[in-house]
Structure formats: C-alpha cells, structure tokens
Design an enzyme around this catalytic site. Structure first.
Site, short mmCIF file in Angstrom:
data_model
loop_
_atom_site.label_atom_id
_atom_site.label_comp_id
_atom_site.label_asym_id
_atom_site.label_seq_id
_atom_site.Cartn_x
_atom_site.Cartn_y
_atom_site.Cartn_z
N SER A 177 0.83 -1.22 0.00
CA SER A 177 0.00 0.00 0.00
C SER A 177 0.86 1.26 0.00
O SER A 177 0.51 2.28 0.58
CB SER A 177 -0.94 0.01 1.21
N GLY B 56 -5.07 0.27 -0.17
CA GLY B 56 -5.52 -1.00 -0.71
C GLY B 56 -5.58 -2.17 0.25
O GLY B 56 -6.46 -3.02 0.13
N GLU B 57 -4.68 -2.26 1.21
CA GLU B 57 -4.59 -3.47 2.02
C GLU B 57 -5.31 -3.37 3.36
O GLU B 57 -5.62 -4.40 3.97
CB GLU B 57 -3.12 -3.84 2.21
N MET B 58 -5.60 -2.17 3.79
CA MET B 58 -6.31 -2.01 5.07
C MET B 58 -7.63 -2.78 5.10
O MET B 58 -7.92 -3.49 6.08
CB MET B 58 -6.55 -0.53 5.35
#
Length: 951
Positions: free
Chosen positions: A730, A909-911
């Site tokens: 991210s 994006g990864e949260m």
C-alpha cells in the site's frame, strides 16, 4: 455414392454461418467444436470479449446471442444457430457514444482492473433489455444465476451502476458528458472524478496481455512451460526432451542446460534481506535440474517453443521425466515435526538446512508467561489461517522480444518491474541493464505478481529460439502454479486483570511459505509487528518461524501477513473479552493504545517500540459505536432457533510503505504545449494508478491551472521511467506520491519568475532552463522536534525498529447469520470505519474498500487452496460470487491527515483485507456460540465447534 470422410477430413471440416454481429451481416467460417469465444477473439479479433476461466465460471466472456446472455467460452460454434444476432461489447457503445450502462459503470466506480467489465456490461444489458425497472435484489439474482464473477469491486458499485442505467433508460436521469465532469479551477484531489482508463475498459478497447497476443507480429512463437502433474517432492534423475524436439511445429525446447550454457545460475533471488535467515535467498530454481529435486507441484522441467499453442502442448506431452518420489510435507504441522523430511538437503547445496529456516523475535517489557498464567482472566489457544488463493480472472500471460536497442524485453503482468529485472538477471545470465520490463494492462494481481512467475521462462525461450515469444497458461494451470497466501499456525496466550485490562500477550507462530523464500522475512515480521498492535500492554514476547513445505510457494497477497496476524490476536481478544464478561467492542475500546504524538510511553507504542504517526482508533470506535449497537439490536430481532444472527468486531492496522528503508523516484517533463508528462513505475493492478498519479500531480501543480487531461502518464517501463518500487505494501500513494510532489515542486521552482508568475515552455527553453526534473523520496518517521529519520528494519533479537512511517486503520463490524440446520454462515451486513489519511479520489478508495471487504468475507467463509488436483477452479477454491457478498455494505471515512504523506494521504488497498474475516468469525460466535479457530469457517467447522461445546 459419396465416400465417408476420413478422420483427417473430419478434423479439417468447417461450418459456415450467416450471422449479424453488432449489426453487421457477416459470413463466418469456424471449426464445429471450437467455442464461440475462439471465433470472436482469434478469428474476428473482437478482443473486448475476454478469456478467463474458460469453463463458464466467471462470465468475462459474455455476449448476447439472440437476445440471451451466453458464456462464449462454453458455447460451441456448431451450436450457434444460423442467422443469429450476436452483440459483443464492441457493439454496445463507443467512448464518444456510451450506452447508459457503460456510462453508469464509469461514474459509479464499478470498474477497477476492468477485466470482468465487458462481461458484466453484456450481462447487465441483457437484463435491462428485458426489464428497465429491476430491484437491486433482482439485479443480484440475475448476476448470480449467470455466474458473474468480480474479484475487485465487492459488487455493490456494479449493482449501483445497473440501477442508475435503468433510471436513465426510463428517462429519470441523464448521461452527462464525462469531459465536463471536471470544471476549470476544480481540485482533482479529494474528488470523485472517474479514472481515465475506465472509458476504454467499459467499451472493450482496453487490451490486456492475452489481447495483445492476437495483435502481435506474425514472427511471435508460443512458449509453453511444461511441468509434471501431481508431483510435489521428488528427486529428478533425467529429463528427456528428444521426442518433443522432433514434434511438429517445434522451434526448440529449453531446459536447465540451456540456462547454464548462457552462463546463468538458474536461480531467482528471493529477497530475504535478514540476518536471521539460514538461506541466502538464491534457493529458488528457475527450471528443474537433473540430480536435483522437484519441491512443489508445477515446477517447470522444460519450456517448449513452437509455432502454435497446440503444437507446443502436444510436444510437451512427449517429454519424459525419470524421478524418484519423496515424502511430501503438505502443511506446517508436518514440516515442524522433529523427524520431518527436509525440503532442502545435501543434494541442494544447502547442507541439510532445517525446515524452520528463519526465526524472528519481538520482546517488550518482562517475559509475560507467568504474568499471563497468574492473571485473573487468560486464554491459551491455537489458530490457523488458510492458504488463500488470489483467484484473479486473467491467467498468467506475457511476451518477450528484443527491442530497438537490443534489450531483452519482457511485457508481463509484473507489478514490480525493476524488482523483477534484478531478481531474474543473474539466473538467466543477462545483465540487469540489458533487461527491460514493461507492465501490460492486467486483469488484477492482488500481489501475486510481486513475484516473478513467467518472466524467466519467457526470457530463456527468447534467448534460445532467437524469436519473439508469447506465453499463457490456462486457468487451471494458473491456479495450480502461481503463489498463494501463506498459512500460519499461531499459539497465543493473553491475560487481563479483574477489570479487563490487558497485562501481557505471548505468541509462537509458524509461517508455511512453501519451498521458496520469496519476501518471507517481511511476511514473518508482520505477525510480530502487528501482534495486538491496536492495544496497550506492558509485557510481550512473540517468536516466529518461517517453514519450508512442499505445498504452494507463497508470495504477496493483499494485506501481506496481517490477515494471519489479526486472525490470531483479534480472535484471542474476543475470547478474552468473553472470559472477562465484557462486551467485545467495549473490551477493545478500553484497551486501545495509550497514544500521544512522539510518545515514549511503551503502552503507546507498537511491538517494534515506536509510536505510529497518528492514532485515530479512539475516534473511529466512537463513530463505529452507533452502527454496532444498531446491528446488535437487529441481530436479536432477527434471530430464531432455525437461523441465528450475531455481530462481531475487529480492529486492524496496516503499513503504507515497505519495511525499512523504502524509497521511490518519479520524473516530470514540461511539454511544448504547456502540458506535462509524469514518468514512474506506479504499477496498476486495478487499484487506479492513473488517477493516483493525476490526482497527486494536479494538486502539486495547482499554480499552473492544468486540466487533468494535460497530465500525461508514462508508467511502468524500466527503459522509460525511474524506479518507483513495487506497487505493494500500500506504498504507492505515499511513496510514489511524495516523489511526484518532489518533482512537481522542482518544476514549479524552475518555472517561477521573480514576480510570482510562471514561465512558458518557450520561455524556459529561451532562458536555457531545463524542462525535465527528477523527484525522489524516502520513507521516514517524524520526531518531536520536527526532524525526520529514515525508516529502519526490525532487530533480529528484539524486534525493535522503525519499519513504517505510514499506517492505515480499520474498525470492522459484521452481522452474520448461521443456519442451524446446514451450519452455513452468511455475512448479512458489513460496516468498515477506515482511516487512510486524506483521500485522493473517493471512487477509487471506496472501490478498494468494498473489494477488500469482499475478499475478507471469502477468506472468512469459503476460500482455501488444499489439494491442487481439486482446488484448481473458482468453485472449488470458494470464489465469493455476488450472492455470497451482502449488498448492505457501509463505509465510514475518517480522514486524519498524515504529517509526512502527500497532502496528508496514506495508503488504501490493504487495510480493508486486514481484519474483516475476524469480525465475521467473531460474529459467528456471537450468533451461535461456535468458536471457529481455523478458517475458512465452512459448515463442517462450525458444526464441529458446536459439537465440542456439547462435550
């Protein structure tokens, strides 16, 4: 009397049909048993219709045949009625004349990677042709019965688009000119302006790698990587390719001997980068060697280069491999046994390296073992996370050629173009400076393409054949051979005092990383870096091991490492809350990190011994509270003995830069017409790199009053753009974003006149002032006095370090139902309260978060990758289709500005995939009392947990 046709004549017979395709009368000839998809794509070059699973499970190939939506990949040419009317995406609309549904997909943010977009538009159009006033549930039912799959969006925005298009077709709304959505003087930053490439994806004009194949020069050959089916662990004695070399259409067959002949090492660098590892990272073989071993299913023994795919595959079937089967280690339980067979032994040159080849330690305060044992409340349990498959809809593909400068050029799905250039160079025997990597438009990655997959095979096929080559594996092979998320086994202990205050936490964990080290140290670190990270406690010890197995090799998957970490510690937090008799939401809220800026209080610091740059979780919990209470009330009202409802919660934090000393570059050039060109390697795997670059550059260049279309992009080509790092962790919005801002500031400084106005391009040239500027940034942490320090990695003995300068935060709330007859759980509602800093573009951030939630639901309930012989298609791997994901998804944005982020931004994006699975499984417990400790929470595991209670 006519003679019967020979077998050869039959195989060469053709069927001619008179059709109307996109309104144009056509006479089309095709072999009877080929599919309609093959005729459309390969013969008519209508590449807007995509090839995905090729077995009717994803819908990316949808067309409308005589008014009905059909999957072209399973519709045989011989079964297409003569005089049929066929509509493909090319016949629906153009960028200048969009259909209502195409326009709605764009403005609703329903397009990310875009690979499934034509299929959804064709399917949705068929519905709207029949029914211009559908309900949302009718839309969902329609997509469900037509097997429509999307891995990016979470489906909600696609339903939004169909509903908006229906309103347009009823005359209740109007299509607006996309070009007029931006008004001069508006900020692009903080807007919902659609991404520029969405219009091309919506009209089928956006060519992906397999579309490129059909438009390449005729000199290109097909390269097929041959691997033994079903062999995970074996000693290879001999590889015989002699019959394959003599087969029809074969140019050459590449083996490891050719690699050595080219002075390559036949190795890929695994980026271990830590002193604690027993491997140097060079253990990953490109091709199987005689006298060495196969260590996983799908190891490539040879690459067949032929004139066609058919000939390449036929020749590959004639390759003979003599091998001795060895015992297989298929999971971490087997690998960590004292008497387990070694994945690497004396024949490997690694001198019998143990299966547990890396150890990571994190310590804080006193040893917590006795503190936990003596605590009034404590838990002690094990948790296991799955080998989650990425399940992208576009199979691995790419091509190779020599460019105009003689560079070996690889055009692939790479989301780490410079990294791959370096990782394969030594192995194939070509200097990095002589390798060029270009990212193709790709149908999603979710991280698997941070690892080299087809790159070295393409390069070696090009080198030996001397001809440009293309490579594509089918979807079954893609699923079997590409890397997956690493499973993790976690033994966690935690204790709290009589008031529910955390006293200490302890963990031992084992990461199953398959047979290769590929970035495994970063992954193993995550379970220490984020162990109970949202919470305050004085004492902690966590010891992690990375373990070799013979199952699928592992590489990055969205939220790399944190779904495993939070599966353990957030489940443990829930269990401890119930032990204390405290509501799980309240328990988390009262134990949040005691944070203040630059705090030296250990209870305000992460396990690595530093405080995050911001800590918005207290505010986020307050915003989440009303949703939580309302969801609990609703669950109680809905529950019956037959179907029980419950609400679960989890908190999660994730990083937004690569571990340690991360850096990025981005260049900018002022062009003669006053526009600019931005050059970097912000690779796009569907997340919106184009709008990320444009939104950031537009905000930085505000004094120039540029329109968004005056910011041109040249992205992800190692010969034309500087190294911005991988599109992973991210990191792109903060790292590449800061590099963009730096380059923009340098350009503005050069253009600025004494009176505060700005020079034109002609004035710059006339005064001899450069029009090209390089931007650069490093990941840093901020000190109390305003100074900064470059991020550093974790100490191998204590875990102390400052690996991340940027973080994202989430509070996840899930309402789940459990059918008490079938024991099947279903997520009914999900609320994500997230903080990713100041938001560049809401459409993109919303899309990332909806999509992350959907993947989290899949991780929780259905997705796994066990036996490769069965878990090789979307259905068996548990792909979450639209009816598996609730339409009731709510996003709540908390935008705490990041002090060092570009215009206050962090990553995104990864949260949303770090913690939703835990909230869902915690909700299962709240609903029916089944505490599932191994995901996915399939019905058998829920039933087993309930049976355990009865015992």
């Amino acid at each position: 009397m006519a003679k019967e046709m020979s077998a050869a004549q039959l195989s060469a017979s053709y069927v001619v049909k008179n059709l109307t395709i996109n309104g144009v009368p056509r006479r089309v000839i095709g072999k009877p048993d080929v599919t309609l998809l093959t005729v459309l794509r390969e013969q008519l070059k209508m590449t807007g219709t995509k090839r995905g699973c090729n077995c009717g499970q994803c819908g990316v190939c949808n067309v409308i045949l005589n008014g009905k939506v059909v999957r072209a990949c399973i519709t045989r040419w011989k079964s297409v009625p003569e005089f049929s009317q066929i509509t493909t995406i090319e016949g629906v609309g153009t960028p200048e004349n969009l259909h209502a549904l195409q326009w709605a997909m764009i403005v609703c943010g329903a397009i990310q990677c875009g690979f499934c977009t034509p299929g959804f538009i064709m399917c949705g159009k068929a519905l709207l042709d029949e029914n211009k006033n559908p309900t949302r549930e009718e839309v969902r039912d329609w997509f469900g019965k037509n097997w429509m799959a999307c891995r990016c969006t979470g489906y909600k925005q696609i339903v939004d688009a169909v509903m908006k298009a229906a309103a347009i077709l009823r005359g209740e709304e109007k299509i607006e000119d996309l070009a007029k959505m931006y008004k001069p003087g508006d900020s692009v930053w903080g807007s919902s302006l659609p991404r520029p490439n969405a219009v091309y994806k919506a009209t089928g004009l956006w060519d992906f790698g397999d579309d490129d194949r059909l438009k390449l020069p005729e000199e290109f050959l097909f390269a097929y990587p041959y691997a033994l089916e079903g062999v995970r662990h074996a000693k290879v004695n001999k590889i015989d390719v002699s019959e394959a070399e003599k087969s029809e259409g074969v140019n050459c067959v590449v083996t490891y001997k050719d690699v050595f002949a080219n002075r390559g090492t036949n190795r890929i660098y695994g980026q271990v980068n830590c002193a604690s590892a027993l491997t140097d990272g060079w253990e990953h073989r490109i091709m199987v060697e005689e006298g060495d071993k196969i260590r996983q299913w799908g190891e490539v023994c040879a690459v067949v280069v032929a004139d066609t795919e058919t000939h390449a595959r036929e020749a590959a079937a004639k390759i003979k491999v003599d091998y001795e089967q060895l015992s297989e280690l298929i999971d971490v339980y087997m690998a960590k046994k004292p008497d387990a067979v070694k994945v690497y032994d004396e024949i490997d040159g690694y001198d019998g390296m143990p299966n547990a080849w890396n150890k990571r330690v994190f310590k804080k305060g006193e040893d917590p073992h006795d503190i936990i044992t003596n605590a009034p409340y404590h838990i002690d349990d094990e948790f296991y996370s799955s080998r989650q498959p990425h399940m992208v809809l576009e199979a691995d593909c790419g091509y190779a050629y020599y460019d105009e400068d003689g560079k070996l050029t690889l055009a692939t799905k790479s989301i780490a173009v410079y990294r791959h250039q370096f990782q394969i160079a030594r192995g194939i025997g070509v200097a990095p400076s002589r390798i060029r990597v270009i990212q193709n438009n790709l149908g999603a990655s979710f991280g698997y393409k941070t690892a080299p997959t087809n790159e070295p095979f393409l390069a070696l096929a090009l080198i030996k054949s001397g001809r440009p080559v293309y490579m594509r594996v089918n979807m079954k092979e893609h699923n079997q051979r590409t890397p997956k998320r690493s499973p993790s086994l976690m033994h966690i202990r935690a204790g709290a005092d009589k008031n529910g205050k955390l006293l200490g936490v302890e963990q031992t964990w084992w990461i199953d990383h398959g047979p290769y080290s590929e970035s495994a140290n970063d992954l193993t670190n995550k379970s220490g870096q984020f162990f109970f990270a949202p919470y305050a406690y004085d004492n902690m010890k966590a010891v992690g091991y990375t373990v070799w197995t013979n199952h699928r090799w592992s590489a990055a998957f969205r939220a790399y490492g944190s779904p495993q970490a939070y599966w353990g510690c957030e489940t443990a937090m829930d269990m401890l809350a119930y032990e204390c008799g405290i509501d799980p939401f309240d328990f988390r809220e009262q134990n949040l990190l005691e944070w203040e800026p630059f705090t030296e209080n250990p209870r305000g610091q992460f396990p690595s011994g530093y405080a995050p740059e911001v800590f918005p979780l207290p505010e986020m919990m307050k915003k989440a509270r009303p949703y939580y209470e309302e969801m609990k009330k609703k669950a109680k009202e809905l529950s019956t003995p037959e179907k029980k409802y419950g609400v679960g919660v989890s908190c999660s934090i994730y990083n937004s830069n690569d571990d340690g000393a991360d850096e990025a570059a981005s260049n900018i050039e002022l062009l003669p017409d006053g526009s600019v060109r931005v050059m970097n390697t912000w690779e796009d795997h569907g997340q919106g790199a184009d709008m990320g670059c444009i939104g950031t550059a537009h905000e930085a260049l505000k004094p120039l009053h540029l329109r968004p279309d005056q910011i041109h992009l040249l992205l992800s080509d190692t010969s034309k753009a500087p190294n911005s790092g991988a599109a992973a962790a991210s990191r792109s919005q903060v790292m590449v974003g800061n590099a963009i801002v730096d380059s923009c500031n340098k350009l503005l400084d050069a253009m600025r006149k004494a009176d505060g106005t700005y020079r034109t391009y002609d004035e710059m040239v006339a005064e001899g002032i450069p029009t090209f500027y390089e931007g650069y940034t490093q990941a840093k942490v901020l000190h109390k006095d305003g100074t900064t320090e470059v991020c550093s990695g974790n100490d191998k003995d204590t875990g102390i370090g400052k690996p991340f300068g940027f973080h994202m935060f989430a509070v996840n709330l899930a309402m789940v139902s459990v059918d008490m007859k079938t024991f099947k759980a279903h997520c009914e509602k999900f609320v994500l309260v997230g903080d990713v800093g100041k938001i560049n573009n809401y459409l993109i951030v919303d899309g990332q978060q909806y999509g992350g939630i959907a993947q989290g639901i899949g991780l929780a309930l259905t997705e796994d990758f066990l036996d490769e012989s069965k878990y090789n298609n979307f259905v068996t791997m548990g792909f979450p289709y639209i009816k598996d994901i609730p339409d009731d998804l709510t996003l709540v944005h908390v935008e705490t500005p990041r002090p060092l982020g570009p215009f206050g931004a962090s990553g995104t994006g990864e949260m949303p995939l770090s913690g939703p699975h835990v909230a869902i499984c915690n909700a299962i417990y709240a609903a029916c009392g089944a505490r599932v400790k191994t995901i996915p929470a399939i019905p058998a595991r829920i039933k087993a947990a309930l049976d355990e209670i009865k015992k």
